[in-house]
Scaffold this motif. Structure first.
Motif, PDB file in Angstrom:
ATOM      1  N   THR A  10      -5.710  -6.947  -2.549  1.00  0.00           N
ATOM      2  CA  THR A  10      -5.006  -7.752  -1.014  1.00  0.00           C
ATOM      3  C   THR A  10      -3.401  -7.580  -1.307  1.00  0.00           C
ATOM      4  OG1 THR A  10      -6.682  -8.828  -0.534  1.00  0.00           O
ATOM      5  CG2 THR A  10      -4.532  -9.911  -0.059  1.00  0.00           C
ATOM      6  N   SER A  11      -2.970  -7.886  -3.239  1.00  0.00           N
ATOM      7  CA  SER A  11      -2.067  -8.363  -4.226  1.00  0.00           C
ATOM      8  C   SER A  11      -1.439  -7.096  -3.984  1.00  0.00           C
ATOM      9  CB  SER A  11      -2.048  -8.584  -5.102  1.00  0.00           C
ATOM     10  OG  SER A  11      -2.290 -10.044  -5.603  1.00  0.00           O
ATOM     11  N   ALA A  12      -2.289  -6.321  -3.956  1.00  0.00           N
ATOM     12  CA  ALA A  12      -1.865  -4.645  -4.176  1.00  0.00           C
ATOM     13  C   ALA A  12      -1.086  -4.030  -2.869  1.00  0.00           C
ATOM     14  CB  ALA A  12      -2.830  -3.812  -4.279  1.00  0.00           C
ATOM     15  N   VAL A  13      -1.753  -4.154  -1.205  1.00  0.00           N
ATOM     16  CA  VAL A  13      -1.665  -3.941  -0.406  1.00  0.00           C
ATOM     17  C   VAL A  13      -0.518  -4.759  -0.266  1.00  0.00           C
ATOM     18  CG1 VAL A  13      -2.274  -4.421   2.116  1.00  0.00           C
ATOM     19  CG2 VAL A  13      -3.876  -3.232   0.342  1.00  0.00           C
ATOM     20  N   ARG A 140     -13.535  -1.526   1.581  1.00  0.00           N
ATOM     21  CA  ARG A 140     -13.209  -0.292   1.607  1.00  0.00           C
ATOM     22  C   ARG A 140     -11.481  -0.102   2.812  1.00  0.00           C
ATOM     23  NH1 ARG A 140     -18.604   0.142   2.122  1.00  0.00           N
ATOM     24  NH2 ARG A 140     -18.798  -0.159   4.686  1.00  0.00           N
ATOM     25  N   TYR A 141     -11.887  -1.286   3.838  1.00  0.00           N
ATOM     26  CA  TYR A 141     -10.605  -1.910   4.662  1.00  0.00           C
ATOM     27  C   TYR A 141      -8.677  -1.487   3.439  1.00  0.00           C
ATOM     28  CZ  TYR A 141      -6.935  -4.010   6.926  1.00  0.00           C
ATOM     29  OH  TYR A 141      -5.267  -4.145   8.320  1.00  0.00           O
ATOM     30  N   LEU A 142      -8.774  -2.659   2.714  1.00  0.00           N
ATOM     31  CA  LEU A 142      -8.073  -2.497   1.888  1.00  0.00           C
ATOM     32  C   LEU A 142      -7.489  -1.728   0.992  1.00  0.00           C
ATOM     33  CD1 LEU A 142      -8.703  -6.173   0.649  1.00  0.00           C
ATOM     34  CD2 LEU A 142      -7.363  -5.674   2.410  1.00  0.00           C
ATOM     35  N   GLN A 143      -8.597  -0.642   0.801  1.00  0.00           N
ATOM     36  CA  GLN A 143      -8.345   1.003   0.018  1.00  0.00           C
ATOM     37  C   GLN A 143      -7.642   1.224   0.652  1.00  0.00           C
ATOM     38  OE1 GLN A 143     -11.872   1.435  -1.742  1.00  0.00           O
ATOM     39  NE2 GLN A 143     -11.470   0.999  -3.839  1.00  0.00           N
ATOM     40  N   ARG A 144      -7.955   1.862   2.021  1.00  0.00           N
ATOM     41  CA  ARG A 144      -7.690   2.564   3.389  1.00  0.00           C
ATOM     42  C   ARG A 144      -6.847   2.255   3.550  1.00  0.00           C
ATOM     43  NH1 ARG A 144     -12.517   2.118   5.403  1.00  0.00           N
ATOM     44  NH2 ARG A 144     -11.487   0.605   7.076  1.00  0.00           N
ATOM     45  N   ARG A 145      -6.313   1.111   3.129  1.00  0.00           N
ATOM     46  CA  ARG A 145      -4.549   0.713   3.937  1.00  0.00           C
ATOM     47  C   ARG A 145      -3.841  -0.013   2.601  1.00  0.00           C
ATOM     48  NH1 ARG A 145      -3.799  -5.020   6.340  1.00  0.00           N
ATOM     49  NH2 ARG A 145      -1.297  -5.804   6.391  1.00  0.00           N
TER      50      ARG A 145
END
Length: 325
Positions: A10-13, A140-145
């Motif tokens: 989340t921080s990375a996004v 998985r959603y966060l990784q794609r984002r």
């Protein structure tokens, strides 16, 4: 970025979508982190300091509520449920005097449960419609984002913050329980959580009776993959192996409120180690070489609940640190 659980991703996004180049370095794949086995209810639990935790949680509530419009993609859904009354007193406004009264006061639509809304054996509680997150889907959603925003994920261990700082302007430490050795921070310790997944016999709402100071809790969370029954909160326990006797006790506690779960077929047993600390460490410092380092770890049992609020704070700290460089 060190750490690939929900806090790190989340921080990375947030950083990547703000225009920063972000590389997440993590020993474990997201699906192998504690975040992947979390129950996923958006509600602050075993996290301090209270004032900041409520503020971070309300920001996450806002974001996850928006994501709940796309549950298949994001893993977030809005689900009604009941938080049973705890053993503590109430304040002058009738809110729990457990340090989280501001959360109860701010959650949209939260109210006292009526008698007909309580399961058998529950004397009182609070009703709310809150995000319930299917964590493997969310990760998985966060990784794609993150990738869509230009970020990358590298699977390898990090031996030190100095290693993480090599060739970058800032390091964000979201290493969770790993911060115990990486920082090193001996105040970080595990709070073991065990849960049981059973076939859902028709439970549509979440329910929890969780005393933040108890080693045994009770919660029932309907997820698409099954009904999650919990749980435990064992301070200092490092084992990731499910204990059959503990699993039996979990099912029995949940069956006090939902008798039908006693006959439900068991699908899986899971154990996770919550990264606990006396208080979340969300602060910036300078490493010996001058690199900005923002620490974001120690979220206990509230990782998903505080993740977006903490990520916003990480962005602010990174900006301020780099501006002062």
């Amino acid at each position: 970025m060190v750490g690939g659980g929900v806090i790190g991703l989340t921080s990375a996004v947030v950083l990547a979508e703000a225009g920063y180049g972000v590389r997440v370095v993590a020993r474990d794949a997201a699906g192998a982190t504690t975040s992947a086995v979390a129950g996923g209810l958006c509600w602050p639990y075993r996290v301090r300091p209270y004032d900041e935790a409520v503020r971070w949680s309300l920001r996450s509530l806002e974001v996850l509520t928006a994501l709940a419009g796309r549950p298949a993609e994001t893993g977030a859904r809005l689900v009604a449920g009941t938080m049973a009354d705890g053993p503590g007193a109430v304040d002058g406004d009738g809110l729990p005097a457990d340090g989280l009264g501001a959360w109860y006061a701010a959650v949209p639509g939260l109210r006292r449960a009526r008698a007909g809304e309580l399961p058998p054996g529950c004397a009182g509680g609070w009703r709310a419609r809150t995000p319930l997150v299917e964590m493997p889907v969310q990760l998985r959603y966060l990784q794609r984002r993150l990738v869509a925003a230009g970020g990358t994920v590298v699977a390898r261990p990090v031996a030190s913050l100095a290693e993480a700082a090599d060739g970058v302007r800032a390091v964000v430490n979201c290493s969770g329980l790993g911060a115990r050795e990486l920082v090193p921070d001996p105040t970080v310790h595990p709070v073991q959580g065990q849960l049981v997944i059973v076939e859902n016999p028709g439970v549509e709402e979440w329910f929890t009776a969780a005393d933040g100071d108890s080693a045994d809790t009770t919660y029932v969370l309907p997820q698409p993959f099954g009904l999650v029954l919990g749980g435990t909160a064992r301070e200092g326990a490092w084992s990731r192996k499910p204990d059959p006797a503990v699993a039996e006790a979990i099912v029995a506690r949940c069956a006090r409120f939902f008798p039908e779960v006693a006959r439900a077929r068991v699908l899986a047993h899971r154990v996770g180690l919550r990264p606990a600390r006396p208080a979340v460490r969300l602060a910036a410092e300078r490493l010996p070489d001058g690199t900005v380092c923002v620490h974001n770890y120690g979220h206990g049992g509230a990782g998903v609940t505080v993740s977006w609020g903490c990520a916003d704070e990480v962005l602010r700290l990174v900006r301020d640190g780099l501006a002062a460089s």
